[in-house]
Design an enzyme around this catalytic site. Structure first.
Site, PDB file in Angstrom:
ATOM      1  N   CYS A 113      -2.168   9.252   2.323  1.00 34.99           N
ATOM      2  CA  CYS A 113      -1.792   8.718   1.007  1.00 34.99           C
ATOM      3  C   CYS A 113      -2.772   9.132  -0.088  1.00 34.99           C
ATOM      4  O   CYS A 113      -2.402   9.178  -1.254  1.00 34.99           O
ATOM      5  CB  CYS A 113      -1.686   7.203   1.075  1.00 34.99           C
ATOM      6  SG  CYS A 113      -3.154   6.463   1.781  1.00 34.99           S
TER       7      CYS A 113
ATOM      8  N   GLU B 251       0.888  -1.175   0.000  1.00 37.56           N
ATOM      9  CA  GLU B 251       0.000   0.000   0.000  1.00 37.56           C
ATOM     10  C   GLU B 251       0.918   1.215   0.000  1.00 37.56           C
ATOM     11  O   GLU B 251       1.495   1.566   1.033  1.00 37.56           O
ATOM     12  CB  GLU B 251      -0.890  -0.016   1.258  1.00 37.56           C
ATOM     13  CG  GLU B 251      -1.823  -1.214   1.366  1.00 37.56           C
ATOM     14  CD  GLU B 251      -3.030  -1.111   0.449  1.00 37.56           C
ATOM     15  OE1 GLU B 251      -3.303  -0.017  -0.079  1.00 37.56           O
ATOM     16  OE2 GLU B 251      -3.701  -2.136   0.261  1.00 37.56           O
TER      17      GLU B 251
HETATM   18  P1  NAP Z   1       8.286   4.790   4.936  1.00 33.99           P
HETATM   19  O1  NAP Z   1       9.410   5.713   5.203  1.00 33.99           O
HETATM   20  O2  NAP Z   1       8.287   4.029   3.674  1.00 33.99           O
HETATM   21  O3  NAP Z   1       8.210   3.807   6.211  1.00 33.99           O
HETATM   22  C1  NAP Z   1       7.197   2.855   6.340  1.00 33.99           C
HETATM   23  C2  NAP Z   1       7.648   1.736   7.272  1.00 33.99           C
HETATM   24  O4  NAP Z   1       8.713   1.017   6.663  1.00 33.99           O
HETATM   25  C3  NAP Z   1       8.184   2.225   8.615  1.00 33.99           C
HETATM   26  O5  NAP Z   1       7.796   1.327   9.625  1.00 33.99           O
HETATM   27  C4  NAP Z   1       9.694   2.166   8.406  1.00 33.99           C
HETATM   28  O6  NAP Z   1      10.418   2.039   9.620  1.00 33.99           O
HETATM   29  C5  NAP Z   1       9.798   0.901   7.584  1.00 33.99           C
HETATM   30  N1  NAP Z   1      11.046   0.745   6.841  1.00 33.99           N
HETATM   31  C6  NAP Z   1      11.997   1.666   6.573  1.00 33.99           C
HETATM   32  N2  NAP Z   1      13.009   1.102   5.869  1.00 33.99           N
HETATM   33  C7  NAP Z   1      12.679  -0.188   5.691  1.00 33.99           C
HETATM   34  C8  NAP Z   1      13.317  -1.283   5.037  1.00 33.99           C
HETATM   35  N3  NAP Z   1      14.486  -1.150   4.416  1.00 33.99           N
HETATM   36  N4  NAP Z   1      12.700  -2.488   5.057  1.00 33.99           N
HETATM   37  C9  NAP Z   1      11.505  -2.646   5.657  1.00 33.99           C
HETATM   38  N5  NAP Z   1      10.861  -1.647   6.302  1.00 33.99           N
HETATM   39  C10 NAP Z   1      11.444  -0.430   6.312  1.00 33.99           C
HETATM   40  O7  NAP Z   1       6.886   5.593   4.970  1.00 33.99           O
HETATM   41  P2  NAP Z   1       6.375   6.706   5.973  1.00 33.99           P
HETATM   42  O8  NAP Z   1       7.145   7.976   5.763  1.00 33.99           O
HETATM   43  O9  NAP Z   1       6.272   6.148   7.336  1.00 33.99           O
HETATM   44  O10 NAP Z   1       4.871   6.894   5.424  1.00 33.99           O
HETATM   45  C11 NAP Z   1       4.562   7.727   4.357  1.00 33.99           C
HETATM   46  C12 NAP Z   1       4.353   6.949   3.074  1.00 33.99           C
HETATM   47  O11 NAP Z   1       3.378   5.931   3.269  1.00 33.99           O
HETATM   48  C13 NAP Z   1       3.796   7.829   1.965  1.00 33.99           C
HETATM   49  O12 NAP Z   1       4.425   7.504   0.759  1.00 33.99           O
HETATM   50  C14 NAP Z   1       2.335   7.446   1.924  1.00 33.99           C
HETATM   51  O13 NAP Z   1       1.678   7.700   0.696  1.00 33.99           O
HETATM   52  C15 NAP Z   1       2.386   5.982   2.235  1.00 33.99           C
HETATM   53  N6  NAP Z   1       1.112   5.503   2.731  1.00 33.99           N
HETATM   54  C16 NAP Z   1       0.348   4.711   1.915  1.00 33.99           C
HETATM   55  C17 NAP Z   1      -0.914   4.280   2.339  1.00 33.99           C
HETATM   56  C18 NAP Z   1      -1.786   3.405   1.479  1.00 33.99           C
HETATM   57  O14 NAP Z   1      -2.754   2.852   2.006  1.00 33.99           O
HETATM   58  N7  NAP Z   1      -1.512   3.252   0.211  1.00 33.99           N
HETATM   59  C19 NAP Z   1      -1.360   4.659   3.597  1.00 33.99           C
HETATM   60  C20 NAP Z   1      -0.555   5.460   4.396  1.00 33.99           C
HETATM   61  C21 NAP Z   1       0.691   5.877   3.954  1.00 33.99           C
HETATM   62  P3  NAP Z   1      11.096   3.339  10.300  1.00 33.99           P
HETATM   63  O15 NAP Z   1       9.975   4.262  10.648  1.00 33.99           O
HETATM   64  O16 NAP Z   1      11.791   2.771  11.466  1.00 33.99           O
HETATM   65  O17 NAP Z   1      12.004   3.923   9.274  1.00 33.99           O
END
Ligand code: NAP
Length: 470
Positions: A279, A245
């Site tokens: 998102c 997602e």
């Molecule tokens: P993110 O930076 O991609 O982080 C998401 C999760 O992934 C966090 O728990 C992060 O941990 C973890 N993570 C980081 N590096 C990783 C790796 N190498 N392997 C596995 N996991 C890893 O996203 P965010 O800034 O938290 O959220 C914003 C993004 O989410 C936006 O792009 C938004 O559009 C998207 N989003 C999508 C939806 C949907 O339903 N489509 C809903 C909500 C948000 P850490 O925090 O410890 O780095």
């Protein structure tokens, strides 16, 4: 708070400070888990998966139902935790808490509806006298990796269906917002979930995420977050089921016959709630000539009146962004747009993590603020010549998560639904609308697979085919 793994709450010498994004105050700390902790968590979940697989759907449903009732009882507290760690207003935090309760409640319903299908084998050559049916069984261990922006409901969207389907689950919450997820674990344990069936490991996504996603005992990864991390996970996952997602830059098309006042009041919500960190935030407006000026006139005062400030103050309509570096990024994209010819209608200023609700007009579709995911409180308005051009520009994006059209013409609405490449399409509403039971997911770089408990359960179960040879 402690993290939960191998059936008990555990602390570590190193910790991560969880800060209120509005004022930087430390709200709490969580352990800084390591890949070793992930290994121990998964080891414990092997037994948990066996227990859950043996548990009846009736009992799984009852646990989730009790958890939903407990969530209802502490909704104000959950709302406050969400607001404090994420920075959304208290009203938004409380609303998220109520949605998370609904997600767990719907998961309890769906636990009782996991059926199978009878296949008409006698319609196949050589199939006479045979009976065939499918059986859905749990995947085993589900990894649930979640983002910061909905720290409770997006965890509920993974944990609820995973348990409903009879899996064990390992949560890796976002490091900025781990508290709501840990509270959900407390609630599930209180509701009677076997402690072996759940883990929540806190710590850096790079290290822990890699350990979790490459672990061969994990059969299913459900990830919500950015495209870049989602792409990296898909590359390292190997032969596993994945649900992705991911992000978006959602467009709204306004045609000449649109109800402009309605569109403006809805965009004032869908472009700016949670400081645009949703998102399916409205990022791009594609307006035909007659709608363009009237829409800017109607939206501008609504954006100006969005009061920013402390999320816990009931008068605040928009809180801070999660980190100052994100607010700086939004500021620089807005400045870049203005330098390239866009007109700043209102906003554009930053104070620490607070970025003013911002409206830009005359935005060229090639600008970064239009093409990439902004994830901040700014809306970019572009004038288009025709519906054809609007559809072309709506689709001219690597993303496809949500799109809206405002019109009174049913045939244009149908054309929009057929031709715009997006997982969610709204007619006469903003892009930011979701019922937690509906199938929800993106096309293109916005992701793979669906959430919504009924649909997530399909992705968190394996299908077997059974043939009885008469
Ligand atoms: P993110 O930076 O991609 O982080 C998401 C999760 O992934 C966090 O728990 C992060 O941990 C973890 N993570 C980081 N590096 C990783 C790796 N190498 N392997 C596995 N996991 C890893 O996203 P965010 O800034 O938290 O959220 C914003 C993004 O989410 C936006 O792009 C938004 O559009 C998207 N989003 C999508 C939806 C949907 O339903 N489509 C809903 C909500 C948000 P850490 O925090 O410890 O780095």
């Amino acid at each position: 708070m402690k993290m939960f793994l191998a059936g008990r709450w555990q602390d570590r010498p190193r910790s991560i400070e969880v800060r209120n994004p509005f004022n930087g105050e430390v709200i709490d700390t969580v352990p800084h888990g390591t890949p070793d902790d992930v290994n121990r968590a998964v080891e414990g979940l092997v037994e948990g998966a066996r227990l859950m697989r043996d548990m009846s759907a009736y009992d799984r449903s009852a646990i989730l139902r009790r958890a939903a009732a407990l969530m209802q009882a502490c909704e104000p507290e959950l709302g406050r935790t969400i607001s404090q760690e994420e920075g959304k207003t208290l009203a938004e935090g409380t609303f998220e808490a109520s949605r998370a309760r609904e997600t767990i409640d719907v998961s309890a319903d769906e636990a009782r509806r996991i059926g199978s299908e009878v296949i008409p084998l006698d319609a196949a050559p050589g199939g006479k006298g045979k009976l065939g049916f499918t059986l859905r069984v749990p995947c085993g261990i589900v990894a649930a990796i979640t983002p910061f922006n909905f720290p409770l409901n997006l965890v509920a969207h993974k944990v609820g269906p995973a348990l409903a389907a009879g899996n064990a689950v390992c949560i890796k919450p976002a490091s900025d917002t781990p508290l709501s997820a840990l509270k959900l674990v407390e609630i599930l344990l209180e509701a009677g979930l076997p402690p072996q069936a759940i883990a929540c490991v806190t710590g850096g996504g790079g290290e822990l995420g890699t350990a979790l996603c490459t672990d061969r005992r994990v059969r299913k990864i459900s990830f919500t977050g950015s495209y870049a991390i989602g792409d990296a996970i898909c590359r390292m996952a190997g032969v596993k089921r994945v649900t992705m997602e991911l992000g978006s830059n959602s467009p709204v098309i306004l045609l000449d016959d649109a109800d402009i006042e309605q569109a403006a009041s809805l965009v004032a919500v869908s472009g700016y709630s949670n400081a645009g960190q949703v998102c399916i935030s409205t990022q791009r407006i594609l307006a035909t000539p007659q709608a363009y000026g009237a829409f800017l006139d109607a939206l501008t005062p609504r954006v100006k009146e969005l009061r920013t400030g402390n999320p816990l103050d009931p008068a605040t309509r928009m809180g801070p962004m999660i980190r100052e570096q994100d607010a700086c990024r939004v500021e620089s994209w807005v400045q870049e747009a203005v330098a390239s010819g866009a007109r700043l209608v209102t906003g554009g200023q930053r104070e620490g993590t607070l970025f003013e609700p911002t409206l830009l007009a005359e935005v060229a579709p090639s600008l970064r603020i239009s093409c990439e995911e902004l994830f901040g409180p700014a809306v970019a308005v572009t004038r288009v010549d025709s519906f054809d051009e609007a559809i072309r520009l709506a689709n001219d994006s690597p993303y496809g998560l949500s799109a809206s059209l405002f019109t009174r013409d049913i045939s244009r609405a149908l054309r929009f639904a057929r031709e715009v490449d997006s997982g969610n399409l709204h007619i006469n509403w903003g892009t930011q609308w979701r019922a937690d039971l509906m199938p929800y997911g993106g096309l293109k770089n916005s992701g793979l697979g669906k959430e919504g408990p009924h649909y997530a359960i399909r992705e968190m179960t394996e299908e077997k085919m059974v043939v009885i040879h008469g």
